[in-house]
Design a protein around this motif. Sequence first.
Motif, PDB file in Angstrom:
ATOM      1  N   GLU A  17       8.545  -2.698  22.236  1.00  0.00           N
ATOM      2  CA  GLU A  17       8.004  -2.649  20.874  1.00  0.00           C
ATOM      3  C   GLU A  17       7.359  -3.979  20.495  1.00  0.00           C
ATOM      4  OE1 GLU A  17      10.577   0.415  18.272  1.00  0.00           O
ATOM      5  OE2 GLU A  17      11.708  -1.331  18.966  1.00  0.00           O
ATOM      6  N   LYS A  75      11.595   7.205  20.142  1.00  0.00           N
ATOM      7  CA  LYS A  75      10.380   6.526  19.673  1.00  0.00           C
ATOM      8  C   LYS A  75       9.137   7.378  19.931  1.00  0.00           C
ATOM      9  CE  LYS A  75      12.521   2.671  18.611  1.00  0.00           C
ATOM     10  NZ  LYS A  75      12.540   2.113  17.285  1.00  0.00           N
ATOM     11  N   TYR A  89      -1.959   1.250  24.674  1.00  0.00           N
ATOM     12  CA  TYR A  89      -1.557   1.178  23.265  1.00  0.00           C
ATOM     13  C   TYR A  89      -2.434   0.189  22.510  1.00  0.00           C
ATOM     14  CZ  TYR A  89       2.884   3.289  24.704  1.00  0.00           C
ATOM     15  OH  TYR A  89       3.850   4.113  25.210  1.00  0.00           O
ATOM     16  N   GLU A  92       1.102   0.541  17.637  1.00  0.00           N
ATOM     17  CA  GLU A  92       1.982   1.684  17.868  1.00  0.00           C
ATOM     18  C   GLU A  92       1.216   2.935  18.272  1.00  0.00           C
ATOM     19  OE1 GLU A  92       4.700   2.260  14.657  1.00  0.00           O
ATOM     20  OE2 GLU A  92       5.352   0.182  14.681  1.00  0.00           O
TER      21      GLU A  92
END
Length: 158
Positions: A17, A75, A89, A92
């Motif tokens: 993340e 997630k 990516y 997000e």
Amino acid sequence: LTSLCARGELASVEEWEEERLETSRQGKRLIVLYTKPGGNKEAQDLLTSLCAPYPSTVALSFFDCDKHLEKLSKKGVRFTGRFPVAIVYHGEKKMDQLMGDASPADFERLVTNAHQDAAEDTAHSATAAAAAASGGGGVGAAIPVNRGPTASSAPNPW
């Protein structure tokens, strides 16, 4: 490899993340190669060489995600069992992906598209910032609105 990405091998969902957010702040696209235990040396080497020309727009990380499948699922990342999986990516948001036994040409397309997308975003941001700094157009610039005749306006000759 460290010049391509901050982490290289990701060890946790938290690092995953953090890496997505950090590369987005830098205007880069993050390509994560998800592998089974032991990795996939061929795909890792190919992606490393394909990303090398684009250090300012593309970052690359590897994730042996076997121990993290439940957390990743929470997630929104799920796998069909066809590894390796490469996902691009921007923050997000998932931009692109390859699954299973993709060809070298498929990996090249994935990296090239990620680079072009990031480069276009960077160019657009720079243009908008320059226009705003100079008082010209750009995002959020004031646009004059014709509100029609007013008491002080000259009569229309038509």
